[in-house]
Design a protein around this motif. Structure first.
Motif, PDB file in Angstrom:
ATOM      1  N   ALA A 242       7.526  -9.660  15.424  1.00  0.00           N
ATOM      2  CA  ALA A 242       6.599 -10.562  16.116  1.00  0.00           C
ATOM      3  C   ALA A 242       6.380 -11.848  15.324  1.00  0.00           C
ATOM      4  O   ALA A 242       5.455 -12.598  15.609  1.00  0.00           O
ATOM      5  CB  ALA A 242       5.264  -9.861  16.350  1.00  0.00           C
ATOM      6  N   GLN A 243       7.214 -12.084  14.332  1.00  0.00           N
ATOM      7  CA  GLN A 243       7.157 -13.274  13.480  1.00  0.00           C
ATOM      8  C   GLN A 243       5.900 -13.312  12.614  1.00  0.00           C
ATOM      9  O   GLN A 243       5.465 -14.374  12.185  1.00  0.00           O
ATOM     10  CB  GLN A 243       7.246 -14.564  14.315  1.00  0.00           C
ATOM     11  N   VAL A 244       5.343 -12.152  12.351  1.00  0.00           N
ATOM     12  CA  VAL A 244       4.162 -12.060  11.484  1.00  0.00           C
ATOM     13  C   VAL A 244       4.607 -11.643  10.088  1.00  0.00           C
ATOM     14  O   VAL A 244       5.291 -10.623   9.917  1.00  0.00           O
ATOM     15  CB  VAL A 244       3.139 -11.043  12.042  1.00  0.00           C
ATOM     16  N   ARG A 245       4.208 -12.438   9.124  1.00  0.00           N
ATOM     17  CA  ARG A 245       4.497 -12.074   7.727  1.00  0.00           C
ATOM     18  C   ARG A 245       3.432 -11.100   7.240  1.00  0.00           C
ATOM     19  O   ARG A 245       2.226 -11.368   7.351  1.00  0.00           O
ATOM     20  CB  ARG A 245       4.496 -13.326   6.846  1.00  0.00           C
ATOM     21  N   ARG A 246       3.868  -9.991   6.695  1.00  0.00           N
ATOM     22  CA  ARG A 246       2.945  -9.008   6.139  1.00  0.00           C
ATOM     23  C   ARG A 246       3.214  -8.870   4.636  1.00  0.00           C
ATOM     24  O   ARG A 246       4.361  -8.719   4.221  1.00  0.00           O
ATOM     25  CB  ARG A 246       3.132  -7.640   6.809  1.00  0.00           C
ATOM     26  N   GLU A 247       2.153  -8.900   3.881  1.00  0.00           N
ATOM     27  CA  GLU A 247       2.242  -8.752   2.426  1.00  0.00           C
ATOM     28  C   GLU A 247       1.626  -7.419   2.030  1.00  0.00           C
ATOM     29  O   GLU A 247       0.486  -7.116   2.402  1.00  0.00           O
ATOM     30  CB  GLU A 247       1.518  -9.904   1.728  1.00  0.00           C
ATOM     31  N   PHE A 248       2.366  -6.633   1.266  1.00  0.00           N
ATOM     32  CA  PHE A 248       1.955  -5.283   0.878  1.00  0.00           C
ATOM     33  C   PHE A 248       1.737  -5.229  -0.632  1.00  0.00           C
ATOM     34  O   PHE A 248       2.574  -5.695  -1.406  1.00  0.00           O
ATOM     35  CB  PHE A 248       3.018  -4.267   1.289  1.00  0.00           C
ATOM     36  N   THR A 249       0.639  -4.636  -1.040  1.00  0.00           N
ATOM     37  CA  THR A 249       0.406  -4.348  -2.460  1.00  0.00           C
ATOM     38  C   THR A 249      -0.062  -2.899  -2.552  1.00  0.00           C
ATOM     39  O   THR A 249      -0.742  -2.389  -1.659  1.00  0.00           O
ATOM     40  CB  THR A 249      -0.674  -5.259  -3.069  1.00  0.00           C
ATOM     41  N   GLY A 250       0.323  -2.232  -3.635  1.00  0.00           N
ATOM     42  CA  GLY A 250      -0.096  -0.842  -3.757  1.00  0.00           C
ATOM     43  C   GLY A 250       0.353  -0.217  -5.064  1.00  0.00           C
ATOM     44  O   GLY A 250       0.786  -0.895  -5.995  1.00  0.00           O
ATOM     45  N   ARG A 251       0.252   1.102  -5.117  1.00  0.00           N
ATOM     46  CA  ARG A 251       0.581   1.895  -6.307  1.00  0.00           C
ATOM     47  C   ARG A 251       1.610   2.951  -5.949  1.00  0.00           C
ATOM     48  O   ARG A 251       1.581   3.508  -4.846  1.00  0.00           O
ATOM     49  CB  ARG A 251      -0.667   2.597  -6.849  1.00  0.00           C
ATOM     50  N   VAL A 252       2.489   3.209  -6.888  1.00  0.00           N
ATOM     51  CA  VAL A 252       3.470   4.269  -6.749  1.00  0.00           C
ATOM     52  C   VAL A 252       2.929   5.504  -7.462  1.00  0.00           C
ATOM     53  O   VAL A 252       2.559   5.445  -8.634  1.00  0.00           O
ATOM     54  CB  VAL A 252       4.824   3.875  -7.371  1.00  0.00           C
ATOM     55  N   ILE A 253       2.860   6.610  -6.724  1.00  0.00           N
ATOM     56  CA  ILE A 253       2.368   7.869  -7.292  1.00  0.00           C
ATOM     57  C   ILE A 253       3.430   8.921  -7.037  1.00  0.00           C
ATOM     58  O   ILE A 253       3.428   9.611  -6.011  1.00  0.00           O
ATOM     59  CB  ILE A 253       1.025   8.268  -6.658  1.00  0.00           C
ATOM     60  N   GLY A 254       4.399   9.012  -7.949  1.00  0.00           N
ATOM     61  CA  GLY A 254       5.492   9.956  -7.761  1.00  0.00           C
ATOM     62  C   GLY A 254       6.331   9.599  -6.549  1.00  0.00           C
ATOM     63  O   GLY A 254       6.917   8.524  -6.481  1.00  0.00           O
ATOM     64  N   ALA A 255       6.379  10.498  -5.575  1.00  0.00           N
ATOM     65  CA  ALA A 255       7.178  10.278  -4.375  1.00  0.00           C
ATOM     66  C   ALA A 255       6.364   9.687  -3.240  1.00  0.00           C
ATOM     67  O   ALA A 255       6.774   9.736  -2.078  1.00  0.00           O
ATOM     68  CB  ALA A 255       7.805  11.599  -3.926  1.00  0.00           C
ATOM     69  N   LYS A 256       5.214   9.113  -3.562  1.00  0.00           N
ATOM     70  CA  LYS A 256       4.375   8.473  -2.560  1.00  0.00           C
ATOM     71  C   LYS A 256       3.948   7.093  -3.035  1.00  0.00           C
ATOM     72  O   LYS A 256       3.895   6.816  -4.237  1.00  0.00           O
ATOM     73  CB  LYS A 256       3.133   9.314  -2.251  1.00  0.00           C
ATOM     74  N   MET A 257       3.637   6.233  -2.084  1.00  0.00           N
ATOM     75  CA  MET A 257       3.022   4.940  -2.349  1.00  0.00           C
ATOM     76  C   MET A 257       1.838   4.786  -1.410  1.00  0.00           C
ATOM     77  O   MET A 257       1.829   5.348  -0.303  1.00  0.00           O
ATOM     78  CB  MET A 257       3.985   3.775  -2.087  1.00  0.00           C
ATOM     79  N   GLU A 258       0.869   3.993  -1.824  1.00  0.00           N
ATOM     80  CA  GLU A 258      -0.234   3.674  -0.934  1.00  0.00           C
ATOM     81  C   GLU A 258      -0.870   2.370  -1.386  1.00  0.00           C
ATOM     82  O   GLU A 258      -0.789   1.998  -2.551  1.00  0.00           O
ATOM     83  CB  GLU A 258      -1.276   4.788  -0.919  1.00  0.00           C
ATOM     84  N   GLY A 259      -1.476   1.675  -0.418  1.00  0.00           N
ATOM     85  CA  GLY A 259      -2.112   0.414  -0.755  1.00  0.00           C
ATOM     86  C   GLY A 259      -2.646  -0.292   0.469  1.00  0.00           C
ATOM     87  O   GLY A 259      -2.962   0.342   1.481  1.00  0.00           O
ATOM     88  N   SER A 260      -2.736  -1.604   0.373  1.00  0.00           N
ATOM     89  CA  SER A 260      -3.272  -2.402   1.475  1.00  0.00           C
ATOM     90  C   SER A 260      -2.281  -3.497   1.846  1.00  0.00           C
ATOM     91  O   SER A 260      -1.424  -3.874   1.038  1.00  0.00           O
ATOM     92  CB  SER A 260      -4.618  -3.028   1.081  1.00  0.00           C
ATOM     93  N   TRP A 261      -2.396  -3.984   3.084  1.00  0.00           N
ATOM     94  CA  TRP A 261      -1.533  -5.066   3.528  1.00  0.00           C
ATOM     95  C   TRP A 261      -2.368  -6.144   4.194  1.00  0.00           C
ATOM     96  O   TRP A 261      -3.490  -5.910   4.653  1.00  0.00           O
ATOM     97  CB  TRP A 261      -0.452  -4.565   4.495  1.00  0.00           C
ATOM     98  N   ARG A 262      -1.824  -7.342   4.196  1.00  0.00           N
ATOM     99  CA  ARG A 262      -2.479  -8.476   4.845  1.00  0.00           C
ATOM    100  C   ARG A 262      -1.422  -9.260   5.612  1.00  0.00           C
ATOM    101  O   ARG A 262      -0.335  -9.509   5.098  1.00  0.00           O
ATOM    102  CB  ARG A 262      -3.153  -9.374   3.811  1.00  0.00           C
ATOM    103  N   GLY A 263      -1.758  -9.610   6.849  1.00  0.00           N
ATOM    104  CA  GLY A 263      -0.833 -10.367   7.677  1.00  0.00           C
ATOM    105  C   GLY A 263      -1.315 -11.774   7.944  1.00  0.00           C
ATOM    106  O   GLY A 263      -2.452 -12.141   7.609  1.00  0.00           O
ATOM    107  N   ASP A 264      -0.423 -12.577   8.547  1.00  0.00           N
ATOM    108  CA  ASP A 264      -0.821 -13.917   8.947  1.00  0.00           C
ATOM    109  C   ASP A 264      -2.023 -13.842   9.894  1.00  0.00           C
ATOM    110  O   ASP A 264      -2.145 -12.915  10.691  1.00  0.00           O
ATOM    111  CB  ASP A 264       0.335 -14.605   9.689  1.00  0.00           C
ATOM    112  N   GLY A 265      -2.909 -14.796   9.778  1.00  0.00           N
ATOM    113  CA  GLY A 265      -4.071 -14.821  10.663  1.00  0.00           C
ATOM    114  C   GLY A 265      -5.201 -13.935  10.204  1.00  0.00           C
ATOM    115  O   GLY A 265      -6.177 -13.746  10.929  1.00  0.00           O
ATOM    116  N   GLY A 266      -5.065 -13.313   9.019  1.00  0.00           N
ATOM    117  CA  GLY A 266      -6.171 -12.531   8.472  1.00  0.00           C
ATOM    118  C   GLY A 266      -6.162 -11.070   8.828  1.00  0.00           C
ATOM    119  O   GLY A 266      -7.071 -10.327   8.432  1.00  0.00           O
ATOM    120  N   THR A 267      -5.155 -10.617   9.588  1.00  0.00           N
ATOM    121  CA  THR A 267      -5.080  -9.182   9.878  1.00  0.00           C
ATOM    122  C   THR A 267      -4.823  -8.416   8.576  1.00  0.00           C
ATOM    123  O   THR A 267      -4.156  -8.907   7.663  1.00  0.00           O
ATOM    124  CB  THR A 267      -3.957  -8.882  10.879  1.00  0.00           C
ATOM    125  N   GLU A 268      -5.355  -7.200   8.496  1.00  0.00           N
ATOM    126  CA  GLU A 268      -5.180  -6.409   7.283  1.00  0.00           C
ATOM    127  C   GLU A 268      -5.358  -4.936   7.587  1.00  0.00           C
ATOM    128  O   GLU A 268      -5.831  -4.558   8.673  1.00  0.00           O
ATOM    129  CB  GLU A 268      -6.164  -6.850   6.199  1.00  0.00           C
TER     130      GLU A 268
END
Length: 276
Positions: A242-268
């Motif tokens: 949809a031409q939306v840039r999403r930025e992901f930040t998070g932590r790696v915990i073994g075989a899993k990752m988790e974190g938060s994301w933010r998209g254009d226009g303030g979506t998160e």
């Protein structure tokens, strides 16, 4: 003129000499360049010791392990100046005794301890910070064990690098170098990314702390942007269909990752990923 000296005085003097002589002989004074098991001993200058511990951002919450600790100065500085708990591992028993005496004199014998042991036969995986002043070949021999340690473990080396594992920082002081690394998590391979009800396929290629990758968007494989890995912290971005840039930040915990994301226009929102 001659003087008569009582025999009992001579006997006492000889006994005193025999007692004192072994004590003097037992006093150990390290010599720069003295041979060790794998290296010769050359002490790390104080200003480099300080930089190594500073670049590793050592705090009172850390457990510093100095590999090939010599006279103990790095472990003692970690305890005395930075408040850390420290362990020096040293093969030469005389250097171990000297280190213990130095720690006692510095008032940190309870926080800086020393072990007579072989660094290649000792478990140091509980360390949060590793310091060393070894030869390049020894660094490389230790490298697989260091890379297998907990992601986020910090490593500082005086003078010698670890070849193609590029340092995260190199400091130079009066022509001497100190190298710093953060042990990276292993993210190589395929992952299933979950963002709300969406399931998206990711793939990472990894060379030590350097990563790049792709994201599968329907029939398209798009490149990940600005993919970065520092210890267990990861970040990346992509532009979706949809031409939306999403930025992901998070932590790696073994075989899993988790974190938060933010998209254009303030979506998160939140995200997670599981290794395939």
């Amino acid at each position: 003129m001659s003087v008569a000296i009582p025999l009992r005085f001579l006997t006492a003097l000889a006994a005193a000499f025999l007692i004192a002589a072994p004590a003097a002989a037992q006093k150990f004074e390290p010599q720069v360049g003295q041979a060790g098991k794998d290296v010769i001993w050359v002490p790390t200058p104080d200003d480099i010791v300080d930089r190594m511990l500073t670049m590793a951002q050592v705090t009172a919450n850390d457990f510093v392990v100095d590999l090939g600790s010599g006279d103990g100065k790095i472990a003692i500085a970690a305890a005395q100046k930075f408040g850390a708990r420290a362990l020096g591992i040293e093969y030469n028993p005389d250097m171990v005794k000297l280190s213990q005496a130095n720690a006692q004199a510095a008032g940190v014998a309870g926080k800086a301890t020393f072990r007579h042991a072989d660094i290649f036969a000792t478990d140091f995986t509980q360390a949060t910070v590793i310091t060393m002043y070894l030869l390049p070949g020894l660094n490389m021999k230790l490298r697989p064990q260091i890379l297998a340690m907990r992601p986020g473990t910090r490593v500082a080396s005086h003078s010698f690098s670890m070849e193609d594992w590029e340092a995260d920082e190199t400091s130079t002081l009066d022509g001497r170098r100190a190298y710093f690394w953060v042990v990276p998590a292993n993210v190589s391979g395929g992952w299933t990314l979950e963002v709300g009800a969406q399931r998206i396929e990711l793939s990472f290629d990894q060379t030590f702390q350097k990563i790049n990758g792709t994201v599968t968007l329907g029939p398209l494989q798009a490149g990940l942007r600005e993919a970065k890995l520092r210890g267990f912290n990861i970040s990346f971005a992509f532009v979706d269909s949809a031409q939306v840039r999403r930025e992901f930040t998070g932590r790696v915990i073994g075989a899993k990752m988790e974190g938060s994301w933010r998209g254009d226009g303030g979506t998160e929102g939140r995200w997670s990923a599981t290794k395939k």
